[in-house]
Design a protein around this motif. Structure first.
Motif, PDB file in Angstrom:
ATOM      1  N   GLY A  15       0.779  -1.225   0.000  1.00 52.93           N
ATOM      2  CA  GLY A  15       0.000   0.000   0.000  1.00 52.93           C
ATOM      3  C   GLY A  15       0.811   1.275   0.000  1.00 52.93           C
ATOM      4  N   ALA A  18      -0.096   3.594  -2.833  1.00 51.61           N
ATOM      5  CA  ALA A  18      -1.430   4.171  -2.605  1.00 51.61           C
ATOM      6  C   ALA A  18      -1.383   5.182  -1.468  1.00 51.61           C
ATOM      7  CB  ALA A  18      -2.442   3.067  -2.287  1.00 51.61           C
ATOM      8  N   ILE A  22      -2.455   9.045  -1.687  1.00 54.71           N
ATOM      9  CA  ILE A  22      -3.508   9.519  -0.788  1.00 54.71           C
ATOM     10  C   ILE A  22      -2.977  10.632   0.101  1.00 54.71           C
ATOM     11  CG2 ILE A  22      -4.997   8.843   1.139  1.00 54.71           C
ATOM     12  CD1 ILE A  22      -5.225   6.080  -0.237  1.00 54.71           C
ATOM     13  N   GLU A  85     -10.133   5.545   4.318  1.00 51.53           N
ATOM     14  CA  GLU A  85      -9.962   5.163   2.913  1.00 51.53           C
ATOM     15  C   GLU A  85      -8.722   4.300   2.729  1.00 51.53           C
ATOM     16  OE1 GLU A  85     -10.685   5.083  -1.291  1.00 51.53           O
ATOM     17  OE2 GLU A  85     -11.923   5.294   0.491  1.00 51.53           O
ATOM     18  N   LEU A  86      -7.647   4.639   3.408  1.00 54.78           N
ATOM     19  CA  LEU A  86      -6.414   3.863   3.309  1.00 54.78           C
ATOM     20  C   LEU A  86      -6.641   2.439   3.810  1.00 54.78           C
ATOM     21  CD1 LEU A  86      -3.395   3.637   2.749  1.00 54.78           C
ATOM     22  CD2 LEU A  86      -2.977   4.518   5.037  1.00 54.78           C
ATOM     23  N   ARG A  88      -9.490   0.829   3.956  1.00 56.50           N
ATOM     24  CA  ARG A  88     -10.384   0.159   3.006  1.00 56.50           C
ATOM     25  C   ARG A  88      -9.600  -0.329   1.794  1.00 56.50           C
ATOM     26  NH1 ARG A  88     -12.588   0.537  -1.501  1.00 56.50           N
ATOM     27  NH2 ARG A  88     -11.823   2.609  -1.995  1.00 56.50           N
ATOM     28  N   LYS A  89      -8.708   0.530   1.274  1.00 56.00           N
ATOM     29  CA  LYS A  89      -7.910   0.145   0.101  1.00 56.00           C
ATOM     30  C   LYS A  89      -6.909  -0.953   0.443  1.00 56.00           C
ATOM     31  CE  LYS A  89      -8.433   4.256  -2.621  1.00 56.00           C
ATOM     32  NZ  LYS A  89      -7.869   5.044  -3.669  1.00 56.00           N
ATOM     33  N   GLN A  91      -7.346  -3.302   2.700  1.00 58.44           N
ATOM     34  CA  GLN A  91      -8.124  -4.540   2.767  1.00 58.44           C
ATOM     35  C   GLN A  91      -8.486  -5.007   1.363  1.00 58.44           C
ATOM     36  OE1 GLN A  91     -11.343  -4.395   5.573  1.00 58.44           O
ATOM     37  NE2 GLN A  91     -12.265  -6.268   4.828  1.00 58.44           N
ATOM     38  N   GLU A  92      -8.890  -4.079   0.523  1.00 55.53           N
ATOM     39  CA  GLU A  92      -9.257  -4.420  -0.854  1.00 55.53           C
ATOM     40  C   GLU A  92      -8.057  -4.990  -1.612  1.00 55.53           C
ATOM     41  OE1 GLU A  92     -11.923  -5.160  -3.716  1.00 55.53           O
ATOM     42  OE2 GLU A  92     -12.432  -4.320  -1.762  1.00 55.53           O
ATOM     43  N   SER A  93      -6.856  -4.479  -1.331  1.00 52.70           N
ATOM     44  CA  SER A  93      -5.664  -4.974  -2.032  1.00 52.70           C
ATOM     45  C   SER A  93      -5.416  -6.446  -1.730  1.00 52.70           C
ATOM     46  CB  SER A  93      -4.434  -4.132  -1.662  1.00 52.70           C
ATOM     47  OG  SER A  93      -4.004  -4.403  -0.348  1.00 52.70           O
ATOM     48  N   GLN A  96      -7.434  -8.509  -4.042  1.00 51.34           N
ATOM     49  CA  GLN A  96      -6.970  -8.419  -5.428  1.00 51.34           C
ATOM     50  C   GLN A  96      -5.643  -9.138  -5.660  1.00 51.34           C
ATOM     51  OE1 GLN A  96      -9.088  -7.104  -7.582  1.00 51.34           O
ATOM     52  NE2 GLN A  96     -10.427  -6.642  -5.866  1.00 51.34           N
TER      53      GLN A  96
END
Length: 198
Positions: A15, A18, A22, A85-86, A88-89, A91-93, A96
């Motif tokens: 991250g 990202a 951010i 947001e960080l 969330r991203k 966790q989303e990473s 993916q």
């Protein structure tokens, strides 16, 4: 080192790009908010000065104090939004990740949370379908002495991660549960990276 620490280490590496973006966006947003607030406060202050007199000085002081409080509150809200947001991203990473990276993470989660007795490993329906060959054998070498895990044909309604089942008792090791359990620690880590005072 706990499972959360290992996950945090993975997230930090994946991250960082990202987080940099951010951070830059948040800095720009904060600077724009500051400018806007200061411009409004200065315009209001000029109006008050034009009125003159002793009363206008009191109003001016209250206006400046209010503008400063508003500025601080807006900056804090922007930082909180950025941190949420960080996470969330991050966790989303995980969702993916390529299969080999994802199941390497699952192995680390299992190794950290497995008990020294026979049990079952339950996955989401999607993860059960994409489970790599030989995964159960790979797990055997990571378990504590006396421990064994059979990959169950049952599944659980989770997006990622796993559930460990021992004698009818489930331990939720889903990605969502791990993030929820470590939210404060991860937020503190992200805050220290993004908003450190140099």
């Amino acid at each position: 080192m706990s499972g959360i620490d290992k996950i945090l280490q993975e997230i930090e590496e994946e991250g960082r790009a990202a987080a940099d973006r951010i951070t830059q966006e948040a800095g720009e947003k904060i600077e724009n908010l500051r400018k806007e607030i200061l411009e409004k406060a200065q315009a209001r202050c000029e109006e008050i000065r034009a009125q003159g007199g002793r009363e206008s000085r009191g109003i001016l002081e209250r206006g400046a104090s209010g503008a400063e409080l508003l500025s601080r509150r807006m900056i804090l809200e922007a930082k909180q939004e950025l941190l949420a947001e960080l996470l969330r991203k991050a966790q989303e990473s995980i969702y993916q990740m390529e299969n080999h990276e994802y199941f390497a993470l699952i192995r680390r989660i299992v190794a950290k949370n497995a008990l020294p007795r026979p049990g079952e490993l339950l996955l989401s329906p999607e993860d059960r379908e994409r489970l790599p060959d030989g995964f159960e054998k790979e797990l055997a070498g990571l378990l504590p002495e006396g421990g064994s895990l059979k990959v169950s044909s049952e599944t659980r309604d989770i997006r990622g991660g796993c559930v460990l089942l021992y004698d009818g008792v489930e331990e939720n090791c889903s990605i969502e549960a791990l993030f929820s359990a470590g939210k404060d620690e991860m937020t503190d880590l992200a805050r220290s990276i993004l908003f450190r005072e140099d």
